[in-house]
Design a protein around this motif. Structure first.
Motif, PDB file in Angstrom:
ATOM      1  N   THR A 406      32.480  12.969 -12.993  1.00 30.85           N
ATOM      2  CA  THR A 406      31.856  12.052 -12.022  1.00 30.85           C
ATOM      3  C   THR A 406      31.187  12.853 -10.902  1.00 30.85           C
ATOM      4  O   THR A 406      31.783  13.792 -10.367  1.00 30.85           O
ATOM      5  CB  THR A 406      32.917  11.104 -11.425  1.00 30.85           C
ATOM      6  OG1 THR A 406      33.595  10.450 -12.493  1.00 30.85           O
ATOM      7  CG2 THR A 406      32.287  10.070 -10.497  1.00 30.85           C
ATOM      8  N   PHE A 407      29.960  12.463 -10.553  1.00 33.51           N
ATOM      9  CA  PHE A 407      29.155  13.114  -9.504  1.00 33.51           C
ATOM     10  C   PHE A 407      28.645  14.509  -9.904  1.00 33.51           C
ATOM     11  O   PHE A 407      28.212  15.278  -9.042  1.00 33.51           O
ATOM     12  CB  PHE A 407      29.927  13.225  -8.175  1.00 33.51           C
ATOM     13  CG  PHE A 407      30.332  11.912  -7.591  1.00 33.51           C
ATOM     14  CD1 PHE A 407      29.381  10.996  -7.146  1.00 33.51           C
ATOM     15  CD2 PHE A 407      31.673  11.558  -7.490  1.00 33.51           C
ATOM     16  CE1 PHE A 407      29.760   9.791  -6.610  1.00 33.51           C
ATOM     17  CE2 PHE A 407      32.059  10.351  -6.960  1.00 33.51           C
ATOM     18  CZ  PHE A 407      31.099   9.458  -6.516  1.00 33.51           C
ATOM     19  N   MET A 408      28.702  14.878 -11.199  1.00 36.54           N
ATOM     20  CA  MET A 408      28.136  16.162 -11.600  1.00 36.54           C
ATOM     21  C   MET A 408      26.690  16.270 -11.124  1.00 36.54           C
ATOM     22  O   MET A 408      25.913  15.322 -11.214  1.00 36.54           O
ATOM     23  CB  MET A 408      28.176  16.312 -13.128  1.00 36.54           C
ATOM     24  CG  MET A 408      27.549  17.612 -13.622  1.00 36.54           C
ATOM     25  SD  MET A 408      27.395  17.677 -15.414  1.00 36.54           S
ATOM     26  CE  MET A 408      29.066  18.079 -15.867  1.00 36.54           C
ATOM     27  N   ALA A 409      26.341  17.455 -10.603  1.00 30.88           N
ATOM     28  CA  ALA A 409      24.975  17.692 -10.121  1.00 30.88           C
ATOM     29  C   ALA A 409      24.676  19.176 -10.194  1.00 30.88           C
ATOM     30  O   ALA A 409      25.580  20.022 -10.137  1.00 30.88           O
ATOM     31  CB  ALA A 409      24.812  17.180  -8.694  1.00 30.88           C
ATOM     32  N   VAL A 438      25.845  24.935 -11.661  1.00 28.05           N
ATOM     33  CA  VAL A 438      25.938  24.035 -12.808  1.00 28.05           C
ATOM     34  C   VAL A 438      24.564  24.001 -13.476  1.00 28.05           C
ATOM     35  O   VAL A 438      23.555  23.715 -12.819  1.00 28.05           O
ATOM     36  CB  VAL A 438      26.382  22.628 -12.372  1.00 28.05           C
ATOM     37  CG1 VAL A 438      26.292  21.637 -13.524  1.00 28.05           C
ATOM     38  CG2 VAL A 438      27.802  22.673 -11.816  1.00 28.05           C
ATOM     39  N   PRO A 439      24.498  24.310 -14.785  1.00 28.41           N
ATOM     40  CA  PRO A 439      23.179  24.491 -15.408  1.00 28.41           C
ATOM     41  C   PRO A 439      22.405  23.205 -15.623  1.00 28.41           C
ATOM     42  O   PRO A 439      21.169  23.199 -15.593  1.00 28.41           O
ATOM     43  CB  PRO A 439      23.517  25.158 -16.744  1.00 28.41           C
ATOM     44  CG  PRO A 439      24.913  24.719 -17.039  1.00 28.41           C
ATOM     45  CD  PRO A 439      25.600  24.620 -15.708  1.00 28.41           C
ATOM     46  N   GLU A 440      23.119  22.113 -15.858  1.00 32.39           N
ATOM     47  CA  GLU A 440      22.440  20.848 -16.133  1.00 32.39           C
ATOM     48  C   GLU A 440      23.462  19.735 -16.001  1.00 32.39           C
ATOM     49  O   GLU A 440      24.672  19.972 -15.909  1.00 32.39           O
ATOM     50  CB  GLU A 440      21.839  20.845 -17.539  1.00 32.39           C
ATOM     51  CG  GLU A 440      22.879  21.029 -18.629  1.00 32.39           C
ATOM     52  CD  GLU A 440      22.289  20.992 -20.028  1.00 32.39           C
ATOM     53  OE1 GLU A 440      21.295  20.268 -20.193  1.00 32.39           O
ATOM     54  OE2 GLU A 440      22.817  21.667 -20.918  1.00 32.39           O
ATOM     55  N   VAL A 441      22.947  18.534 -15.988  1.00 30.77           N
ATOM     56  CA  VAL A 441      23.817  17.363 -16.028  1.00 30.77           C
ATOM     57  C   VAL A 441      23.735  16.803 -17.441  1.00 30.77           C
ATOM     58  O   VAL A 441      22.703  16.282 -17.869  1.00 30.77           O
ATOM     59  CB  VAL A 441      23.389  16.316 -14.986  1.00 30.77           C
ATOM     60  CG1 VAL A 441      24.260  15.064 -15.103  1.00 30.77           C
ATOM     61  CG2 VAL A 441      23.482  16.883 -13.580  1.00 30.77           C
ATOM     62  N   ALA A 442      24.827  17.008 -18.211  1.00 25.25           N
ATOM     63  CA  ALA A 442      24.865  16.585 -19.609  1.00 25.25           C
ATOM     64  C   ALA A 442      26.283  16.200 -19.955  1.00 25.25           C
ATOM     65  O   ALA A 442      27.221  16.408 -19.179  1.00 25.25           O
ATOM     66  CB  ALA A 442      24.366  17.711 -20.502  1.00 25.25           C
ATOM     67  N   GLN A 443      26.450  15.672 -21.159  1.00 26.76           N
ATOM     68  CA  GLN A 443      27.784  15.273 -21.575  1.00 26.76           C
ATOM     69  C   GLN A 443      28.699  16.482 -21.727  1.00 26.76           C
ATOM     70  O   GLN A 443      29.879  16.418 -21.417  1.00 26.76           O
ATOM     71  CB  GLN A 443      27.730  14.486 -22.881  1.00 26.76           C
ATOM     72  CG  GLN A 443      29.055  13.826 -23.259  1.00 26.76           C
ATOM     73  CD  GLN A 443      29.563  12.877 -22.178  1.00 26.76           C
ATOM     74  OE1 GLN A 443      28.797  12.094 -21.613  1.00 26.76           O
ATOM     75  NE2 GLN A 443      30.858  12.962 -21.864  1.00 26.76           N
ATOM     76  N   HIS A 444      28.153  17.602 -22.210  1.00 21.08           N
ATOM     77  CA  HIS A 444      28.898  18.849 -22.327  1.00 21.08           C
ATOM     78  C   HIS A 444      28.005  19.962 -21.792  1.00 21.08           C
ATOM     79  O   HIS A 444      26.812  20.011 -22.112  1.00 21.08           O
ATOM     80  CB  HIS A 444      29.278  19.143 -23.779  1.00 21.08           C
ATOM     81  CG  HIS A 444      30.151  18.097 -24.403  1.00 21.08           C
ATOM     82  ND1 HIS A 444      31.516  18.046 -24.223  1.00 21.08           N
ATOM     83  CD2 HIS A 444      29.839  17.044 -25.213  1.00 21.08           C
ATOM     84  CE1 HIS A 444      32.010  17.015 -24.883  1.00 21.08           C
ATOM     85  NE2 HIS A 444      31.013  16.390 -25.512  1.00 21.08           N
ATOM     86  N   ILE A 445      28.606  20.867 -20.996  1.00 24.13           N
ATOM     87  CA  ILE A 445      27.820  21.998 -20.501  1.00 24.13           C
ATOM     88  C   ILE A 445      28.549  23.291 -20.830  1.00 24.13           C
ATOM     89  O   ILE A 445      29.781  23.329 -20.929  1.00 24.13           O
ATOM     90  CB  ILE A 445      27.592  21.900 -18.972  1.00 24.13           C
ATOM     91  CG1 ILE A 445      28.933  21.989 -18.213  1.00 24.13           C
ATOM     92  CG2 ILE A 445      26.819  20.654 -18.602  1.00 24.13           C
ATOM     93  CD1 ILE A 445      28.771  22.208 -16.727  1.00 24.13           C
TER      94      ILE A 445
END
Length: 490
Positions: A406-409, A438-445
């Motif tokens: 939640t709130f990943m950015a 954080v490289p991206e906002v995705a389901q898995h990073i």
């Protein structure tokens, strides 16, 4: 009336004077102007005073003498006379003049004294000005107030605040204004109020300029709210008074309103009037800061909502209500996570036009709870709780991934570290990621990797801990994610 023919005498007697005396001469005023009270009372007519012309008492006898007062060097234009029996009382040296014998204008008063043997003597003249004409107001005589204070509008405390604590009204030009005329205006609860406001005196330079009546806020507020009436009259220097003007009716609501700016609220938070607690899961779509309805904010003022201290990471400032015209201000969801586990101030500022410093509301203190349910880091070489070195070829890596939280950015940072002990039970730490964006906002990073060589530094059969920290506030603070704890096997 005397029948004496004009004598054409040379003046030899002392000029008369008047009682009451004329007003003192002023710049731009008429010479020797008599106030109307000097001549207007029929029971007390104007006295033309005479200097006694005998130094000694006369011998007794049936003697009479006469004085004729005339205007403007015309001995036939007699406006008053008096006959005395000798000897004269010292207090009798005057001639009363009725008002109807005093024409308006500037005139000279002279007299002829005819003594007891019939010999006339002429006085020097004395100049006086008579003014019997009152000022004449304009046909439309009401004071002209700004439209915004006239019914159906009110004259409010806010209007006074924005207009130098006063209201101005223009006075319609009246007929023939003169220097030292006085305008007296009245303010009170009835159309004919006698509650005087003030007096405006015209000077000798600008007496023909438009007159502006300035009514101070103190007077307006001291005389109370409700319907009030304003009228005026003009009085000239001689004391002649115009008719009253037509009154102006005003609805007054000028009692000062205290500038109260109570704390705002966050709609999604729970708590009291000045503080609240926000669950981050109630803020995934952002939150709404609500300015209370009893906050004193006037039309035309600027309002800014300040979310957190201005220099804090995740601070936000907006002056755009949503919806327009409301007192609701939206805080976007990307300004929430920076404050996890912190207490932040929320306030609003009100800017008056033309005033640099704002009015600040009382603070609302908001506690943002910690985020729960964070994901556990995963490793592609862990199965059944074990990480097998035998499953890895030389030079191969074990890779880590994280599920979306939640709130990943992408403005957040990751630190990943593998911890354990070596065969001698000494602590070993292998950094995988250090303060990495954080490289991206995705389901898995991807969350970094560790080589077989680095894994071989750890004790076979010992436990590993893959620690994850995330910073939501530009690396000022770090939040621990749940650790992955496999067992390293051969």
């Amino acid at each position: 009336m005397s029948t004496t023919q004009p004598t054409r005498l040379d003046p030899t007697m002392t000029a008369p004077w008047t009682e009451p005396e004329p007003l003192a001469d002023v710049p731009g005023g008429e010479p020797n102007l008599l106030h109307r009270s000097a001549w207007s009372d029929p029971a007390n007519p104007l006295k033309v005073m005479l200097k006694p012309w005998y130094d000694d008492d006369l011998p007794g006898g049936p003697y009479t003498e006469r004085v004729d007062v005339f205007l403007d060097d015309d001995e036939r234009n007699i406006i008053g006379f008096r006959v005395w029996d000798l000897p004269m009382d010292p207090d009798d040296y005057y001639v009363p003049i009725s008002a109807d014998n005093l024409p308006s204008g500037t005139h000279t008063l002279s007299f002829t004294m005819t003594n007891f043997v019939g010999t006339p003597a002429l006085s020097f003249p004395f100049t006086v000005t008579i003014d019997k004409t009152p000022p004449v107001l304009a046909a439309s005589s009401q004071l002209i107030f700004p439209a915004e204070v006239l019914p159906p509008n009110k004259l409010t405390a806010r209007y006074l605040e924005l207009n130098n604590d006063e209201v101005k009204a223009n006075l319609p030009m009246y007929t023939s204004p003169r220097p030292w005329d006085q305008i007296t205006w009245y303010w009170g609860p009835s159309p004919g109020t006698q509650d005087r406001g003030d007096i405006i005196e015209l000077d000798d330079q600008n007496y023909s300029d438009p007159v502006v009546v300035t009514i101070k806020g103190d007077l307006i507020q001291n005389r109370g709210d409700g319907w009030r009436y304003v009228w005026y009259e003009a009085r000239d220097r001689a004391g002649n008074v115009s008719l009253r003007s037509e009154p102006v009716e005003l609805d007054i609501d000028a009692t000062p309103i205290p500038r109260t700016l109570p704390p705002s609220k966050v709609r999604e938070a729970s708590g009291g009037a000045s503080s609240g607690v926000l669950s981050p899961f109630d803020a995934v779509n952002g939150v709404t800061v609500v300015i209370p309805p009893d906050a004193v904010i006037y039309d035309g003022e600027g309002v800014f909502v300040q979310w957190a201290d201005p220099d804090a990471v995740g601070a936000f400032r907006t002056d755009i209500p949503t919806p327009a015209g409301s007192r609701d201000y939206k805080i976007p969801n990307n300004k929430i996570a920076q404050h996890l586990g912190k207490t932040i101030p929320v306030k609003y500022e009100v800017f008056e036009p033309g005033i640099a410093e704002p009015h600040n509301s009382n603070n609302y203190n908001l506690r943002v709870e910690e985020l729960t349910g964070l994901p556990i880091i995963q490793c592609d070489k862990v199965s059944g709780g074990r990480l097998s070195l035998g499953s890895m070829a030389d030079g191969e890596y074990a890779s880590f991934t994280l599920e979306r939280w939640t709130f990943m950015a992408i403005d957040q940072y990751l630190t990943v570290e593998v911890r354990g002990v070596n065969s001698g039970n000494q602590e070993v730490r292998v950094p995988v990621l250090t303060e990495s964006p954080v490289p991206e906002v995705a389901q898995h990073i991807p969350a970094g990797r560790i080589s077989k060589t680095d894994l071989q530094r750890f004790k076979i059969g010992g436990g590993l801990e893959v620690r994850v920290k995330v910073s939501f506030d530009a690396r000022n603070t770090w939040k621990d994610f749940p650790s992955l704890t496999p067992t390293l096997v051969a």
